[in-house]
Write a protein that holds these residues in place. Structure first.
Motif, PDB file in Angstrom:
ATOM      1  N   ILE A   1       5.219  -5.520  11.978  1.00 10.49           N
ATOM      2  CA  ILE A   1       4.973  -5.171  10.694  1.00 10.49           C
ATOM      3  C   ILE A   1       5.170  -3.710  10.512  1.00 10.49           C
ATOM      4  N   ARG A   2       5.694  -3.458   9.373  1.00 18.15           N
ATOM      5  CA  ARG A   2       6.487  -2.300   9.391  1.00 18.15           C
ATOM      6  C   ARG A   2       5.716  -1.094   8.345  1.00 18.15           C
ATOM      7  N   PHE A   3       5.773   0.112   8.838  1.00 15.58           N
ATOM      8  CA  PHE A   3       5.549   1.085   7.926  1.00 15.58           C
ATOM      9  C   PHE A   3       6.996   1.541   7.360  1.00 15.58           C
ATOM     10  N   TYR A   4       6.733   2.375   6.209  1.00 12.46           N
ATOM     11  CA  TYR A   4       8.196   2.896   5.857  1.00 12.46           C
ATOM     12  C   TYR A   4       7.967   4.386   4.923  1.00 12.46           C
ATOM     13  N   VAL A   5       8.627   5.153   5.629  1.00 14.48           N
ATOM     14  CA  VAL A   5       8.523   6.725   5.221  1.00 14.48           C
ATOM     15  C   VAL A   5       9.469   6.979   4.517  1.00 14.48           C
ATOM     16  N   THR A   6       9.408   7.656   3.579  1.00 14.09           N
ATOM     17  CA  THR A   6      10.425   7.868   2.523  1.00 14.09           C
ATOM     18  C   THR A   6      10.399   9.497   1.902  1.00 14.09           C
ATOM     19  N   GLU A   7      11.337  10.030   1.980  1.00  9.80           N
ATOM     20  CA  GLU A   7      11.383  11.578   1.377  1.00  9.80           C
ATOM     21  C   GLU A   7      11.539  11.591  -0.023  1.00  9.80           C
ATOM     22  N   ASN A   8      10.602  12.335  -0.639  1.00  9.03           N
ATOM     23  CA  ASN A   8      10.852  12.430  -2.195  1.00  9.03           C
ATOM     24  C   ASN A   8      11.712  13.558  -2.546  1.00  9.03           C
ATOM     25  N   GLU A   9      12.211  13.586  -3.677  1.00 10.46           N
ATOM     26  CA  GLU A   9      12.896  14.667  -4.334  1.00 10.46           C
ATOM     27  C   GLU A   9      12.497  15.929  -4.098  1.00 10.46           C
ATOM     28  N   ASP A  10      11.296  16.395  -4.190  1.00 10.89           N
ATOM     29  CA  ASP A  10      10.484  17.562  -3.976  1.00 10.89           C
ATOM     30  C   ASP A  10      10.161  17.887  -2.460  1.00 10.89           C
ATOM     31  N   GLY A  11      10.509  17.204  -1.632  1.00  6.79           N
ATOM     32  CA  GLY A  11      10.759  17.585  -0.221  1.00  6.79           C
ATOM     33  C   GLY A  11       9.240  16.921   0.450  1.00  6.79           C
ATOM     34  N   THR A  12       8.435  16.539  -0.145  1.00  5.68           N
ATOM     35  CA  THR A  12       7.406  15.753   0.187  1.00  5.68           C
ATOM     36  C   THR A  12       7.718  14.038   0.525  1.00  5.68           C
TER      37      THR A  12
ATOM     38  N   ILE B   1      27.425  12.226   4.964  1.00  7.01           N
ATOM     39  CA  ILE B   1      26.525  11.979   3.670  1.00  7.01           C
ATOM     40  C   ILE B   1      25.159  12.331   3.832  1.00  7.01           C
ATOM     41  N   VAL B   2      24.484  13.193   2.888  1.00  8.69           N
ATOM     42  CA  VAL B   2      23.283  13.516   2.800  1.00  8.69           C
ATOM     43  C   VAL B   2      22.482  12.666   1.992  1.00  8.69           C
ATOM     44  N   ILE B   3      21.554  12.143   2.550  1.00  6.38           N
ATOM     45  CA  ILE B   3      20.468  11.188   1.708  1.00  6.38           C
ATOM     46  C   ILE B   3      19.147  11.540   2.132  1.00  6.38           C
ATOM     47  N   PRO B   4      18.104  11.177   1.348  1.00  3.29           N
ATOM     48  CA  PRO B   4      16.802  11.684   1.476  1.00  3.29           C
ATOM     49  C   PRO B   4      16.209  10.992   2.782  1.00  3.29           C
ATOM     50  N   GLY B   5      15.370  11.496   3.533  1.00  2.00           N
ATOM     51  CA  GLY B   5      14.825  10.834   4.822  1.00  2.00           C
ATOM     52  C   GLY B   5      14.263   9.578   4.498  1.00  2.00           C
ATOM     53  N   ASN B   6      14.387   8.534   5.469  1.00  3.98           N
ATOM     54  CA  ASN B   6      14.156   7.299   5.215  1.00  3.98           C
ATOM     55  C   ASN B   6      13.992   6.643   6.697  1.00  3.98           C
TER      56      ASN B   6
ATOM     57  N   ALA C   1       0.877  -1.292   0.097  1.00  2.00           N
ATOM     58  CA  ALA C   1       0.024   0.050  -0.077  1.00  2.00           C
ATOM     59  C   ALA C   1       0.885   1.145   0.019  1.00  2.00           C
ATOM     60  N   VAL C   2       0.681   2.090  -0.993  1.00  2.00           N
ATOM     61  CA  VAL C   2       1.648   3.301  -1.305  1.00  2.00           C
ATOM     62  C   VAL C   2       0.853   4.541  -1.109  1.00  2.00           C
ATOM     63  N   TYR C   3       1.192   5.535  -0.393  1.00  2.00           N
ATOM     64  CA  TYR C   3       0.440   6.810   0.125  1.00  2.00           C
ATOM     65  C   TYR C   3       1.531   7.882  -0.342  1.00  2.00           C
ATOM     66  N   PRO C   4       1.474   8.585  -1.482  1.00  2.00           N
ATOM     67  CA  PRO C   4       2.168   9.692  -1.588  1.00  2.00           C
ATOM     68  C   PRO C   4       1.463  10.810  -0.936  1.00  2.00           C
ATOM     69  N   THR C   5       2.259  11.688  -0.153  1.00  2.00           N
ATOM     70  CA  THR C   5       1.698  12.697   0.577  1.00  2.00           C
ATOM     71  C   THR C   5       2.258  14.131   0.152  1.00  2.00           C
ATOM     72  N   GLY C   6       1.486  15.158   0.512  1.00  2.00           N
ATOM     73  CA  GLY C   6       2.184  16.720   0.462  1.00  2.00           C
ATOM     74  C   GLY C   6       2.929  16.993   1.583  1.00  2.00           C
ATOM     75  N   LYS C   7       2.940  15.971   2.582  1.00  2.00           N
ATOM     76  CA  LYS C   7       3.568  16.191   3.999  1.00  2.00           C
ATOM     77  C   LYS C   7       5.180  16.038   3.851  1.00  2.00           C
ATOM     78  N   SER C   8       5.923  16.878   4.739  1.00  2.00           N
ATOM     79  CA  SER C   8       7.349  16.746   4.740  1.00  2.00           C
ATOM     80  C   SER C   8       7.845  15.510   5.520  1.00  2.00           C
ATOM     81  N   PHE C   9       8.887  15.030   5.298  1.00  2.00           N
ATOM     82  CA  PHE C   9       9.260  13.671   5.761  1.00  2.00           C
ATOM     83  C   PHE C   9       9.179  13.988   7.470  1.00  2.00           C
TER      84      PHE C   9
END
Length: 152
Positions: free
Chosen positions: A98-109, A66-71, A25-33
């Motif tokens: 069971i795990r939730f996975y929060v990832t930061e997108n290139e646009d900051g969402t 090392i700077v990587i996106p939020g994960n 299940a994948v939910y893109p959001t407009g929220k920050s990481f």
């Protein structure tokens, strides 16, 4: 041309993940990481689960320069489900939490993803029977409620 192709492939990655990873299940959001992490943890608690584990490479990488996106991976479960799962299948308990996975997108969402509990416990269906399937369905509803609350 290769650079353009690589860039286009990266843009398509979230769509690929949604279409090609069965059971996710994948939910893109407009929220920050950071906001999505906070809201996911709060939603876990509000829906009767507990944050059991959390791990991610972002802070450790930053400490190394090392700077990587939020994960961040957030493991959620509770003792009631643990006891009930164990009553059906000792082997299935390896999947908890069971795990939730929060990832930061290139646009900051940020995006919230997880494997559905029914998918996670499916390999143990023969051992755990209908009772394990029912527990997994209950957890599907819980995880959906967490996601709905976290991404709103």
């Amino acid at each position: 041309m290769r650079a353009l192709w690589g860039f286009l492939c990266l843009l398509a990655l979230p769509v690929w993940a949604e279409e090609r990873l069965p059971g996710w299940a994948v939910y893109p959001t407009g929220k920050s990481f950071d906001d999505l992490v906070t809201d996911t943890k709060a939603a876990v608690k509000d829906n009767g689960l507990i944050v059991v584990t959390q791990a991610g490479p972002t802070k450790a990488a930053a400490a190394r320069g090392i700077v990587i996106p939020g994960n961040l991976v957030i493991g959620a479960f509770n003792n009631d489900y643990a006891v009930r799962v164990l009553e059906t299948s000792v082997n299935a308990m390896i999947e908890a939490p069971i795990r939730f996975y929060v990832t930061e997108n290139e646009d900051g969402t940020a995006t919230l993803s997880y494997k559905t509990p029914s998918f996670v416990f499916a390999p143990y269906a023969d051992e755990g029977g209908e009772t394990l399937k029912h527990i997994a369905q209950e957890l599907d509803a819980k995880f959906q409620a967490v996601a709905d609350s976290a991404v709103k």
